[in-house]
Design a protein around this motif. Sequence first.
Motif, PDB file in Angstrom:
ATOM      1  N   MET A   1     -16.352 -14.810  10.575  1.00  0.00           N
ATOM      2  CA  MET A   1     -16.409 -14.243  11.904  1.00  0.00           C
ATOM      3  C   MET A   1     -16.407 -12.706  11.832  1.00  0.00           C
ATOM      4  N   PHE A   2     -15.612 -12.124  10.923  1.00  0.00           N
ATOM      5  CA  PHE A   2     -15.568 -10.669  10.782  1.00  0.00           C
ATOM      6  C   PHE A   2     -16.959 -10.129  10.468  1.00  0.00           C
ATOM      7  N   SER A   3     -17.632 -10.762   9.529  1.00  0.00           N
ATOM      8  CA  SER A   3     -18.962 -10.315   9.128  1.00  0.00           C
ATOM      9  C   SER A   3     -19.952 -10.429  10.279  1.00  0.00           C
ATOM     10  N   LYS A   4     -19.880 -11.524  10.993  1.00  0.00           N
ATOM     11  CA  LYS A   4     -20.798 -11.784  12.107  1.00  0.00           C
ATOM     12  C   LYS A   4     -20.737 -10.673  13.156  1.00  0.00           C
ATOM     13  N   TYR A   5     -19.538 -10.152  13.402  1.00  0.00           N
ATOM     14  CA  TYR A   5     -19.365  -9.137  14.444  1.00  0.00           C
ATOM     15  C   TYR A   5     -19.193  -7.715  13.893  1.00  0.00           C
ATOM     16  N   GLY A   6     -19.430  -7.534  12.607  1.00  0.00           N
ATOM     17  CA  GLY A   6     -19.382  -6.196  12.014  1.00  0.00           C
ATOM     18  C   GLY A   6     -17.990  -5.587  11.955  1.00  0.00           C
ATOM     19  N   VAL A   7     -16.970  -6.416  11.856  1.00  0.00           N
ATOM     20  CA  VAL A   7     -15.593  -5.929  11.811  1.00  0.00           C
ATOM     21  C   VAL A   7     -15.302  -5.312  10.447  1.00  0.00           C
ATOM     22  N   VAL A   8     -14.578  -4.210  10.443  1.00  0.00           N
ATOM     23  CA  VAL A   8     -14.073  -3.608   9.213  1.00  0.00           C
ATOM     24  C   VAL A   8     -12.577  -3.906   9.172  1.00  0.00           C
ATOM     25  N   PHE A   9     -12.152  -4.576   8.132  1.00  0.00           N
ATOM     26  CA  PHE A   9     -10.749  -4.957   7.960  1.00  0.00           C
ATOM     27  C   PHE A   9      -9.981  -3.763   7.416  1.00  0.00           C
ATOM     28  N   ASN A  10      -8.912  -3.347   8.091  1.00  0.00           N
ATOM     29  CA  ASN A  10      -8.108  -2.203   7.664  1.00  0.00           C
ATOM     30  C   ASN A  10      -6.827  -2.726   7.027  1.00  0.00           C
ATOM     31  N   PHE A  11      -6.563  -2.293   5.791  1.00  0.00           N
ATOM     32  CA  PHE A  11      -5.403  -2.787   5.050  1.00  0.00           C
ATOM     33  C   PHE A  11      -4.578  -1.623   4.529  1.00  0.00           C
ATOM     34  N   THR A  12      -3.298  -1.851   4.384  1.00  0.00           N
ATOM     35  CA  THR A  12      -2.363  -0.803   3.997  1.00  0.00           C
ATOM     36  C   THR A  12      -2.000  -0.870   2.512  1.00  0.00           C
ATOM     37  N   CYS A  13      -1.117  -0.064   2.086  1.00  0.00           N
ATOM     38  CA  CYS A  13      -0.498   0.041   0.750  1.00  0.00           C
ATOM     39  C   CYS A  13      -1.478   0.405  -0.363  1.00  0.00           C
ATOM     40  N   MET A  14      -2.519   1.139  -0.045  1.00  0.00           N
ATOM     41  CA  MET A  14      -3.515   1.524  -1.041  1.00  0.00           C
ATOM     42  C   MET A  14      -2.954   2.466  -2.107  1.00  0.00           C
ATOM     43  N   GLU A  15      -1.863   3.166  -1.806  1.00  0.00           N
ATOM     44  CA  GLU A  15      -1.294   4.131  -2.753  1.00  0.00           C
ATOM     45  C   GLU A  15      -0.205   3.532  -3.633  1.00  0.00           C
ATOM     46  N   MET A  16       0.185   2.297  -3.366  1.00  0.00           N
ATOM     47  CA  MET A  16       1.328   1.695  -4.068  1.00  0.00           C
ATOM     48  C   MET A  16       0.919   1.077  -5.405  1.00  0.00           C
ATOM     49  N   ARG A  17       1.823   1.199  -6.386  1.00  0.00           N
ATOM     50  CA  ARG A  17       1.609   0.634  -7.726  1.00  0.00           C
ATOM     51  C   ARG A  17       2.687  -0.390  -8.028  1.00  0.00           C
ATOM     52  N   ASP A  18       2.312  -1.378  -8.794  1.00  0.00           N
ATOM     53  CA  ASP A  18       3.261  -2.426  -9.169  1.00  0.00           C
ATOM     54  C   ASP A  18       4.482  -1.850  -9.876  1.00  0.00           C
ATOM     55  N   GLY A  19       4.263  -0.942 -10.821  1.00  0.00           N
ATOM     56  CA  GLY A  19       5.346  -0.386 -11.622  1.00  0.00           C
ATOM     57  C   GLY A  19       6.332   0.471 -10.843  1.00  0.00           C
ATOM     58  N   GLU A  20       6.010   0.823  -9.620  1.00  0.00           N
ATOM     59  CA  GLU A  20       6.897   1.649  -8.795  1.00  0.00           C
ATOM     60  C   GLU A  20       7.779   0.805  -7.875  1.00  0.00           C
ATOM     61  N   GLN A  21       7.627  -0.505  -7.946  1.00  0.00           N
ATOM     62  CA  GLN A  21       8.391  -1.390  -7.071  1.00  0.00           C
ATOM     63  C   GLN A  21       9.673  -1.838  -7.770  1.00  0.00           C
ATOM     64  N   PRO A  22      10.758  -2.043  -7.016  1.00  0.00           N
ATOM     65  CA  PRO A  22      11.998  -2.510  -7.651  1.00  0.00           C
ATOM     66  C   PRO A  22      11.807  -3.918  -8.235  1.00  0.00           C
ATOM     67  N   GLU A  23      12.416  -4.154  -9.367  1.00  0.00           N
ATOM     68  CA  GLU A  23      12.283  -5.448 -10.058  1.00  0.00           C
ATOM     69  C   GLU A  23      12.659  -6.619  -9.156  1.00  0.00           C
ATOM     70  N   HIS A  24      13.737  -6.463  -8.370  1.00  0.00           N
ATOM     71  CA  HIS A  24      14.202  -7.571  -7.531  1.00  0.00           C
ATOM     72  C   HIS A  24      13.224  -7.912  -6.395  1.00  0.00           C
ATOM     73  N   ALA A  25      12.294  -7.007  -6.081  1.00  0.00           N
ATOM     74  CA  ALA A  25      11.330  -7.274  -4.999  1.00  0.00           C
ATOM     75  C   ALA A  25      10.292  -8.308  -5.420  1.00  0.00           C
ATOM     76  N   ASN A  26      10.061  -8.432  -6.736  1.00  0.00           N
ATOM     77  CA  ASN A  26       9.119  -9.419  -7.264  1.00  0.00           C
ATOM     78  C   ASN A  26       7.798  -9.391  -6.488  1.00  0.00           C
ATOM     79  N   CYS A  27       7.209  -8.184  -6.389  1.00  0.00           N
ATOM     80  CA  CYS A  27       5.981  -8.033  -5.611  1.00  0.00           C
ATOM     81  C   CYS A  27       4.912  -7.310  -6.423  1.00  0.00           C
ATOM     82  N   SER A  28       3.700  -7.394  -5.944  1.00  0.00           N
ATOM     83  CA  SER A  28       2.573  -6.747  -6.607  1.00  0.00           C
ATOM     84  C   SER A  28       1.617  -6.184  -5.562  1.00  0.00           C
TER      85      SER A  28
END
Length: 142
Positions: A1-28
Amino acid sequence: MFSKYGVVFNFTCMEMRDGEQPEHANCSPEGLVRQVKMATRTARTGLAGENALERYDAGAYSQVMATNRSESGNRLTAFTYLRMNKRLFEGNNWLHLVEFVKSMSEGGRDGKLSECVSCRTDLYIGFIKDKGVQKTREAALV
């Protein structure tokens, strides 16, 4: 549907790195961005990005550049820089932003500014003056 209507998906956290996250957060955050890039490429829709954190360091800008250049999906169609405030103009923070904007405007090539540009930029900072308005800060990227 996004493609059909020319939607651009905006997403966050582009500056974040895995190695900068606390170990207990278990995130990537890097893995999450890769997944989103692959999904938008598969869906044939554009992807725009933004930063999640108030960061002014070259490492954060470098991560955005790496995300933009990566082969795991489509390139960013746009980048929104959030959390601009007076700290942006302190120390080397401004120079890092200028280098980042220059690199993004040149198609994502990662490069340093030349010595002559390092001491003066064409980016203008000024004030809007109006009788009915108190001093309001203005920044224009040229």
